[in-house]
Design an enzyme around this catalytic site. Structure first.
Site, PDB file in Angstrom:
ATOM      1  N   GLY A   8      -9.348  -3.698  -1.897  1.00 21.63           N
ATOM      2  CA  GLY A   8      -8.733  -3.629  -0.844  1.00 21.63           C
ATOM      3  C   GLY A   8      -7.377  -2.450  -1.039  1.00 21.63           C
ATOM      4  N   ALA A   9      -7.254  -1.668  -0.140  1.00 24.14           N
ATOM      5  CA  ALA A   9      -6.422  -0.433   0.073  1.00 24.14           C
ATOM      6  C   ALA A   9      -5.289  -0.382   1.105  1.00 24.14           C
ATOM      7  CB  ALA A   9      -7.310   0.902  -0.195  1.00 24.14           C
ATOM      8  N   GLY A  10      -4.653  -1.453   1.170  1.00 23.87           N
ATOM      9  CA  GLY A  10      -3.521  -1.471   2.128  1.00 23.87           C
ATOM     10  C   GLY A  10      -2.238  -1.489   1.826  1.00 23.87           C
ATOM     11  N   GLY A  12      -0.649  -4.027   0.363  1.00 25.36           N
ATOM     12  CA  GLY A  12      -0.716  -4.646  -0.921  1.00 25.36           C
ATOM     13  C   GLY A  12      -1.359  -3.837  -1.799  1.00 25.36           C
ATOM     14  N   SER A  34     -12.178   0.090  -1.608  1.00 19.13           N
ATOM     15  CA  SER A  34     -12.045   0.049  -0.228  1.00 19.13           C
ATOM     16  C   SER A  34     -13.009   0.428   0.593  1.00 19.13           C
ATOM     17  CB  SER A  34     -10.821   1.085  -0.183  1.00 19.13           C
ATOM     18  OG  SER A  34     -10.513   0.914   1.351  1.00 19.13           O
ATOM     19  N   ALA A  78     -17.221  -4.178   0.493  1.00 21.93           N
ATOM     20  CA  ALA A  78     -17.518  -5.057  -0.673  1.00 21.93           C
ATOM     21  C   ALA A  78     -18.285  -6.307   0.191  1.00 21.93           C
ATOM     22  CB  ALA A  78     -16.457  -5.843  -1.182  1.00 21.93           C
ATOM     23  N   CYS A 159       1.556 -13.227  12.300  1.00 23.43           N
ATOM     24  CA  CYS A 159       2.129 -12.156  12.324  1.00 23.43           C
ATOM     25  C   CYS A 159       2.785 -12.005  13.726  1.00 23.43           C
ATOM     26  CB  CYS A 159       1.135 -10.900  12.005  1.00 23.43           C
ATOM     27  SG  CYS A 159       1.916  -9.577  11.634  1.00 23.43           S
ATOM     28  N   GLY A 322       6.246  -7.233   4.478  1.00 24.93           N
ATOM     29  CA  GLY A 322       6.184  -6.169   3.485  1.00 24.93           C
ATOM     30  C   GLY A 322       6.899  -6.197   2.229  1.00 24.93           C
ATOM     31  N   CYS A 355      13.150  -7.191   6.927  1.00 24.06           N
ATOM     32  CA  CYS A 355      12.176  -6.652   7.999  1.00 24.06           C
ATOM     33  C   CYS A 355      13.070  -6.072   8.915  1.00 24.06           C
ATOM     34  CB  CYS A 355      11.408  -7.912   8.622  1.00 24.06           C
ATOM     35  SG  CYS A 355      10.328  -8.728   7.632  1.00 24.06           S
ATOM     36  N   LYS A 390      13.735   2.223  11.094  1.00 23.50           N
ATOM     37  CA  LYS A 390      12.432   1.752  10.905  1.00 23.50           C
ATOM     38  C   LYS A 390      11.593   3.373  10.860  1.00 23.50           C
ATOM     39  CE  LYS A 390       8.450  -0.656  11.995  1.00 23.50           C
ATOM     40  NZ  LYS A 390       7.933  -1.980  12.632  1.00 23.50           N
TER      41      LYS A 390
END
Length: 428
Positions: A8-10, A12, A34, A78, A159, A322, A355, A390
């Protein structure tokens, strides 16, 4: 030499790669897998449909950044994690072996759980930048023939912040275009009350967000279960505090964005290995971010299993925000480094939440230490400064990604002065 693989490449996965490589240097290999060539700054997705941002503004090519940091980058999807044989099967049938695996995939968007939900149905999404681009096309058509707007989050969602943001960003855009008077707006959510956010509220988020909706003459329905969605019509069942049906609603819309529930991604949730994931496909982790069954597997971000904060009439998940994710990243990097040095993991993420929610031309900020109650610190505030903050955070975070940095020293220092840290002190 160990091979540490990050799936994963987001939000996180990319900081995880940077921080892990910084911890182990050239002694060990760090690899990122990814299915996309780019990093996407997801928090800014609600700005794409009204064209406050272009999709390309929120993307960063990963291969050059990873190469510069000495991290191997495999741009392939994957197909399946194989924890028994310590390898990942890719979509082209090749495999990648690992000594340590960090699952940071983010979620699967479960649009299929409600008939008519999502970009392939009749509602828009801002969960992915490509979905937000499709929403922009739908919003363009809407502006030519405006009518009712329905925004919210379905049962099982975890979310909620982006739904509030999108609602208020649209409201601001409509006022800027001087057509707000032509658009009735309704917010529909599975939360038991406005501002719950899957967190039981933080500070006065209930009062702040209810006031914001009243001020903009936006109606709302809480404890709302979405039954189905047809072209231009959302069927909602409002339940009482015991979860029993209370009232039926049929809401017409010309434009709608409803956040879905999440599950684990297919490559993880369909793994036939007991103890890796829960029934929804989220990775089970202990207090060190490590899976209890397969102890060379760690996980960070939205893909981990966290129980709901409290019992609610409808399923409401706990969000993974985040800074909370960044704390998971730091704890994981330290724990794997400890294991490579022959030590047991000891580092625990604080799971603190800091946040910024943009509300178009103002915003709401909140701080929860830790995110999961009971808390040592609970604070919330609103004002135009949040909207500006933001924007600044977007530019700052994307600069960190381009530079290949997870946590600059000055960020650590400033947040520490505010009592916000990523790792718990010994004994906490």
């Amino acid at each position: 030499m160990a091979r540490i693989v990050i799936l994963g490449a987001g939000i996180g996965g990319v900081p995880m790669a940077f921080e892990m490589k910084e911890m182990v240097g050239k002694k060990h290999d760090v690899t990122v897998i990814s299915d996309t060539p780019t990093f996407h700054f997801v928090p800014s997705n609600p700005w794409v449909p009204p064209k406050w941002r272009k999709p390309e503004d929120l993307k960063i090519e990963l291969a050059p950044v990873m190469k510069k940091k000495g991290i191997e980058f495999i741009q392939k999807a994957a197909a399946k994690v194989d924890p028994v044989n310590n390898q990942i099967q890719l979509a082209d049938n090749s495999t990648v072996a690992y000594d340590f695996l960090i699952i940071a995939t983010g979620p699967r968007l479960a649009f299929d759980e409600i008939p008519g939900l999502g970009p392939k149905g009749y509602t828009s999404s801002v969960c992915h930048v490509d979905h937000a681009a499709i929403a922009a096309e739908d919003l363009d058509k809407f502006m030519q023939n405006p009518g009712p707007i329905v925004v919210g989050a379905v049962q099982g969602a975890s979310c909620f912040g982006p739904a509030y943001e999108y609602l208020m960003i649209l409201e601001t855009e409509l006022r800027n275009r001087k057509i707000r008077d032509k658009v009735p707006m309704t917010f529909v959510t599975s939360e038991p009350y406005i501002g719950h956010l899957g967190l039981g509220g933080v500070g006065d988020t209930k009062g702040l967000l209810e006031s914001a909706l009243r001020d903009k003459t936006i109606k709302w329905i809480t404890n709302a279960k979405i039954d189905k969605i047809e072209p231009g019509l959302i069927f909602v069942t409002e339940v009482d505090e015991d979860g029993n049906d209370k009232k039926k609603h049929e809401l017409p819309f010309k434009h709608s964005m409803m956040l879905p529930a999440f599950t684990g991604v297919d490559a993880v949730r369909h793994v036939n290995a007991e103890g890796l994931v829960n029934a929804r496909g989220f990775v089970l982790v202990d207090e060190y971010q490590r899976n209890k069954t397969f102890k060379n597997i760690y996980s960070v971000g939205v893909c981990i299993a966290i129980p709901p904060i409290e019992k609610t009439p409808l399923p409401v998940g706990a969000p993974k925000t985040g800074y909370m994710i960044e704390s998971m990243v730091t704890a994981t990097a330290h724990n794997i480094a400890d294991e490579l040095a022959g030590k047991e993991p000891t580092h625990k993420a604080t799971w603190n939440a800091l946040c910024l929610a943009d509300l178009g031309d103002t915003g709401v900020a909140f701080l929860a230490i830790p995110q999961i109650p009971p808390r040592n610190t609970t604070w919330s505030a609103e004002g135009k400064w949040v909207h500006l903050a933001k924007i600044g955070f977007e530019k700052y975070f994307m600069r960190k990604i381009r530079k290949g940095i997870s946590e600059p020293y000055y960020e650590k220092l400033i947040l520490k002065l505010l009592g916000v840290t990523r790792i718990k002190e010994k004994g906490e």
